[in-house]
Design a protein around this motif. Structure first.
Motif, PDB file in Angstrom:
ATOM      1  N   LEU A   1       0.826  -1.207   0.000  1.00 60.65           N
ATOM      2  CA  LEU A   1       0.000   0.000   0.000  1.00 60.65           C
ATOM      3  C   LEU A   1       0.860   1.256   0.000  1.00 60.65           C
ATOM      4  O   LEU A   1       1.922   1.289   0.638  1.00 60.65           O
ATOM      5  CB  LEU A   1      -0.909   0.035   1.232  1.00 60.65           C
ATOM      6  N   PHE A   2       0.448   2.274  -0.731  1.00 57.46           N
ATOM      7  CA  PHE A   2       1.046   3.598  -0.568  1.00 57.46           C
ATOM      8  C   PHE A   2      -0.075   4.609  -0.457  1.00 57.46           C
ATOM      9  O   PHE A   2      -1.230   4.328  -0.801  1.00 57.46           O
ATOM     10  CB  PHE A   2       2.037   3.933  -1.684  1.00 57.46           C
ATOM     11  N   TYR A   3       0.255   5.804   0.038  1.00 57.47           N
ATOM     12  CA  TYR A   3      -0.783   6.739   0.465  1.00 57.47           C
ATOM     13  C   TYR A   3      -0.622   8.117  -0.181  1.00 57.47           C
ATOM     14  O   TYR A   3       0.025   9.003   0.382  1.00 57.47           O
ATOM     15  CB  TYR A   3      -0.752   6.860   1.993  1.00 57.47           C
ATOM     16  N   PRO A   4      -1.217   8.316  -1.349  1.00 54.94           N
ATOM     17  CA  PRO A   4      -1.253   9.663  -1.932  1.00 54.94           C
ATOM     18  C   PRO A   4      -2.298  10.500  -1.203  1.00 54.94           C
ATOM     19  O   PRO A   4      -3.062   9.974  -0.387  1.00 54.94           O
ATOM     20  CB  PRO A   4      -1.674   9.384  -3.382  1.00 54.94           C
ATOM     21  N   ASP A   5      -2.334  11.785  -1.486  1.00 51.40           N
ATOM     22  CA  ASP A   5      -3.372  12.623  -0.877  1.00 51.40           C
ATOM     23  C   ASP A   5      -4.734  12.318  -1.480  1.00 51.40           C
ATOM     24  O   ASP A   5      -5.746  12.303  -0.786  1.00 51.40           O
ATOM     25  CB  ASP A   5      -3.047  14.108  -1.086  1.00 51.40           C
ATOM     26  N   TRP A   6      -4.753  12.080  -2.809  1.00 55.98           N
ATOM     27  CA  TRP A   6      -6.028  11.793  -3.466  1.00 55.98           C
ATOM     28  C   TRP A   6      -5.825  10.845  -4.629  1.00 55.98           C
ATOM     29  O   TRP A   6      -4.707  10.691  -5.140  1.00 55.98           O
ATOM     30  CB  TRP A   6      -6.710  13.079  -3.939  1.00 55.98           C
ATOM     31  N   VAL A   7      -6.907  10.187  -5.028  1.00 52.85           N
ATOM     32  CA  VAL A   7      -6.866   9.252  -6.154  1.00 52.85           C
ATOM     33  C   VAL A   7      -7.933   9.646  -7.173  1.00 52.85           C
ATOM     34  O   VAL A   7      -8.946  10.272  -6.839  1.00 52.85           O
ATOM     35  CB  VAL A   7      -7.096   7.792  -5.701  1.00 52.85           C
ATOM     36  N   THR A   8      -7.707   9.287  -8.408  1.00 50.61           N
ATOM     37  CA  THR A   8      -8.634   9.636  -9.475  1.00 50.61           C
ATOM     38  C   THR A   8      -9.976   8.936  -9.306  1.00 50.61           C
ATOM     39  O   THR A   8     -10.054   7.796  -8.831  1.00 50.61           O
ATOM     40  CB  THR A   8      -8.035   9.275 -10.850  1.00 50.61           C
ATOM     41  N   GLY A   9     -11.032   9.623  -9.747  1.00 44.73           N
ATOM     42  CA  GLY A   9     -12.382   9.079  -9.639  1.00 44.73           C
ATOM     43  C   GLY A   9     -12.642   7.900 -10.553  1.00 44.73           C
ATOM     44  O   GLY A   9     -13.726   7.307 -10.499  1.00 44.73           O
ATOM     45  N   ALA A  10     -11.667   7.527 -11.394  1.00 47.55           N
ATOM     46  CA  ALA A  10     -11.843   6.383 -12.293  1.00 47.55           C
ATOM     47  C   ALA A  10     -12.006   5.081 -11.531  1.00 47.55           C
ATOM     48  O   ALA A  10     -12.722   4.177 -11.972  1.00 47.55           O
ATOM     49  CB  ALA A  10     -10.659   6.273 -13.257  1.00 47.55           C
ATOM     50  N   VAL A  11     -11.346   4.975 -10.383  1.00 48.24           N
ATOM     51  CA  VAL A  11     -11.423   3.766  -9.546  1.00 48.24           C
ATOM     52  C   VAL A  11     -11.420   4.187  -8.084  1.00 48.24           C
ATOM     53  O   VAL A  11     -10.366   4.528  -7.537  1.00 48.24           O
ATOM     54  CB  VAL A  11     -10.242   2.799  -9.801  1.00 48.24           C
ATOM     55  N   ILE A  12     -12.579   4.181  -7.457  1.00 49.18           N
ATOM     56  CA  ILE A  12     -12.672   4.537  -6.041  1.00 49.18           C
ATOM     57  C   ILE A  12     -13.500   3.492  -5.301  1.00 49.18           C
ATOM     58  O   ILE A  12     -14.665   3.265  -5.635  1.00 49.18           O
ATOM     59  CB  ILE A  12     -13.275   5.937  -5.857  1.00 49.18           C
ATOM     60  N   PHE A  13     -12.873   2.857  -4.324  1.00 47.69           N
ATOM     61  CA  PHE A  13     -13.509   1.813  -3.520  1.00 47.69           C
ATOM     62  C   PHE A  13     -13.708   2.372  -2.114  1.00 47.69           C
ATOM     63  O   PHE A  13     -12.750   2.804  -1.473  1.00 47.69           O
ATOM     64  CB  PHE A  13     -12.605   0.579  -3.473  1.00 47.69           C
ATOM     65  N   ILE A  14     -14.941   2.391  -1.646  1.00 48.50           N
ATOM     66  CA  ILE A  14     -15.251   3.019  -0.364  1.00 48.50           C
ATOM     67  C   ILE A  14     -16.386   2.260   0.318  1.00 48.50           C
ATOM     68  O   ILE A  14     -17.311   1.789  -0.355  1.00 48.50           O
ATOM     69  CB  ILE A  14     -15.632   4.515  -0.572  1.00 48.50           C
ATOM     70  N   SER A  15     -16.308   2.126   1.624  1.00 50.46           N
ATOM     71  CA  SER A  15     -17.366   1.429   2.341  1.00 50.46           C
ATOM     72  C   SER A  15     -18.618   2.301   2.403  1.00 50.46           C
ATOM     73  O   SER A  15     -18.555   3.542   2.306  1.00 50.46           O
ATOM     74  CB  SER A  15     -16.918   1.076   3.762  1.00 50.46           C
ATOM     75  N   ARG A  16     -19.752   1.648   2.567  1.00 50.59           N
ATOM     76  CA  ARG A  16     -21.012   2.379   2.714  1.00 50.59           C
ATOM     77  C   ARG A  16     -20.931   3.333   3.908  1.00 50.59           C
ATOM     78  O   ARG A  16     -21.401   4.477   3.845  1.00 50.59           O
ATOM     79  CB  ARG A  16     -22.157   1.382   2.905  1.00 50.59           C
ATOM     80  N   ASP A  17     -20.327   2.860   5.007  1.00 49.79           N
ATOM     81  CA  ASP A  17     -20.226   3.686   6.212  1.00 49.79           C
ATOM     82  C   ASP A  17     -19.422   4.951   5.953  1.00 49.79           C
ATOM     83  O   ASP A  17     -19.822   6.047   6.363  1.00 49.79           O
ATOM     84  CB  ASP A  17     -19.601   2.888   7.354  1.00 49.79           C
ATOM     85  N   TRP A  18     -18.269   4.801   5.287  1.00 51.18           N
ATOM     86  CA  TRP A  18     -17.444   5.972   4.995  1.00 51.18           C
ATOM     87  C   TRP A  18     -18.147   6.909   4.023  1.00 51.18           C
ATOM     88  O   TRP A  18     -18.079   8.137   4.148  1.00 51.18           O
ATOM     89  CB  TRP A  18     -16.081   5.551   4.431  1.00 51.18           C
ATOM     90  N   PHE A  19     -18.840   6.327   3.048  1.00 47.98           N
ATOM     91  CA  PHE A  19     -19.540   7.147   2.055  1.00 47.98           C
ATOM     92  C   PHE A  19     -20.577   8.045   2.726  1.00 47.98           C
ATOM     93  O   PHE A  19     -20.684   9.229   2.417  1.00 47.98           O
ATOM     94  CB  PHE A  19     -20.208   6.245   1.012  1.00 47.98           C
ATOM     95  N   HIS A  20     -21.318   7.479   3.664  1.00 48.04           N
ATOM     96  CA  HIS A  20     -22.342   8.268   4.350  1.00 48.04           C
ATOM     97  C   HIS A  20     -21.717   9.232   5.366  1.00 48.04           C
ATOM     98  O   HIS A  20     -22.253  10.318   5.604  1.00 48.04           O
ATOM     99  CB  HIS A  20     -23.352   7.346   5.028  1.00 48.04           C
ATOM    100  N   LYS A  21     -20.592   8.835   5.939  1.00 51.45           N
ATOM    101  CA  LYS A  21     -19.914   9.703   6.900  1.00 51.45           C
ATOM    102  C   LYS A  21     -19.466  11.006   6.247  1.00 51.45           C
ATOM    103  O   LYS A  21     -19.579  12.087   6.857  1.00 51.45           O
ATOM    104  CB  LYS A  21     -18.702   8.978   7.499  1.00 51.45           C
ATOM    105  N   ILE A  22     -18.980  10.929   5.004  1.00 49.45           N
ATOM    106  CA  ILE A  22     -18.507  12.139   4.323  1.00 49.45           C
ATOM    107  C   ILE A  22     -19.601  12.747   3.436  1.00 49.45           C
ATOM    108  O   ILE A  22     -19.363  13.687   2.689  1.00 49.45           O
ATOM    109  CB  ILE A  22     -17.241  11.858   3.490  1.00 49.45           C
ATOM    110  N   LYS A  23     -20.811  12.169   3.535  1.00 49.88           N
ATOM    111  CA  LYS A  23     -21.996  12.689   2.828  1.00 49.88           C
ATOM    112  C   LYS A  23     -21.854  12.649   1.310  1.00 49.88           C
ATOM    113  O   LYS A  23     -22.356  13.519   0.591  1.00 49.88           O
ATOM    114  CB  LYS A  23     -22.312  14.113   3.299  1.00 49.88           C
TER     115      LYS A  23
END
Length: 326
Positions: free
Chosen positions: A164-186
């Motif tokens: 794993l490496f940690y950039p500040d942001w990733v392109t919207g072409a491939v974004i994997f996110i949990s339902r919980d995180w998605f709702h947390k950030i609205k």
């Protein structure tokens, strides 16, 4: 449902067909997934044929070409998965990539947004050493200087052999996110019509204590330039929206004097550059791409006038602009 794959399409049927074919061949015994395609009102008669060809997948027609953020949120509202995979239509996915993304997310709950390596048709990997725009690195020249000054620190951050490496942001072409995180950030910010919405999404995640990560153990094909810039008018439109989205990002993520300084500098830079290039296009009219600058100047002038009149930086094409009008 483990994974909801959400794809936003606007007249990108050829690329979408290849994308859905790659997904259609996936048969997993370890996880379940669904596919939700949101068509941003292509209105060209193709949607029915695709929904019949890929009958296992869910197709929904949006009320208009309301932007990438809105399309993603519409798809998420219909999703039943514990995890969402937002995917560009000009990508191709494998079983191994989906398994890796899911397992990595499960084993690393501190990760708010996860992506993977992306490779194009020339077997070139996309650069994913992305840094958030900041006062000292918002524009191209200052960003280049920042990277040169901080070369050693950035090399240590990104040039390692970890999974794993940690950039500040990733392109919207491939974004994997949990339902919980998605709702947390609205969810996705519908101030944006196109561009910078992925940077904003990652910034909200980071500000909420989540990590943004890329796994080297999975690779997804992503066609270079497969979704935009098809002709002079389209290129002018997309490049205008890049500028508009920069203004929206500044308005959302900066405050006080810094916000005013960046907004002013961006206006002066854009107007002066496009005036010069538009003037040159009168003599270099035989170069098609030079025509783009005059169209951008026209588009951005109308935008600035409208922004002053309406007192908002939001793109008139974005969904949240509609709420202002109402």
């Amino acid at each position: 449902m483990d994974i909801s794959i959400i794809i936003v399409n606007y007249r990108g049927w050829k690329a979408l067909d290849e994308c859905l074919e790659s997904i259609d061949t996936i048969n997993s015994k370890t996880f379940s997934f669904e596919v939700i395609v949101v068509d941003n009102f292509s209105n060209d008669g193709q949607l029915t044929a695709f929904s019949e060809k890929y009958s296992k997948f869910t197709f929904t027609e949006n009320s208009g070409n309301n932007g990438f953020s809105n399309g993603c949120n519409v798809g998420a509202s219909k999703a039943t998965g514990n995890y969402f995979l937002f995917l560009n239509p000009d990508t191709k996915v494998t079983l191994e990539a989906l398994e890796t993304l899911l397992q990595t997310a499960i084993l690393n709950p501190e990760i708010g947004i996860l992506s993977c390596l992306q490779i194009n048709e020339n077997n070139v990997f996309y650069n994913q050493r992305n840094l958030f725009p900041a006062l000292g690195r918002f524009f191209g020249i200052s960003r280049s200087i920042y990277r040169k000054v901080n070369k050693t620190k950035l090399e240590e951050r990104f040039n390692n052999t970890y999974d794993l490496f940690y950039p500040d942001w990733v392109t919207g072409a491939v974004i994997f996110i949990s339902r919980d995180w998605f709702h947390k950030i609205k969810g996705w910010n519908e101030d944006y019509w196109l561009y910078f919405e992925d940077v904003d999404l990652c910034k909200k995640t980071s500000d909420s204590g989540g990590k943004v990560a890329v796994t080297r153990k999975a690779t997804i094909f992503h066609q270079h330039g497969g979704a935009s810039r098809l002709n002079v008018k389209t290129k002018a439109l997309t490049k205008t929206e890049v500028i508009i989205s920069k203004h929206v990002y500044i308005d959302n993520q900066f405050y006080g004097g810094t916000r005013l300084f960046l907004q002013s500098l961006l206006i002066l830079g854009v107007i002066s550059e496009k005036i010069v290039l538009s003037f040159l296009s009168l003599f270099l009219f035989f170069i098609p791409k030079m025509k783009v600058n005059a169209l951008i100047l026209k588009n951005i002038t109308v935008y600035y006038f409208n922004a002053l009149k309406k007192q908002t930086w939001i793109s008139p094409r974005a969904m949240n602009y509609m709420k202002i009008k109402a």
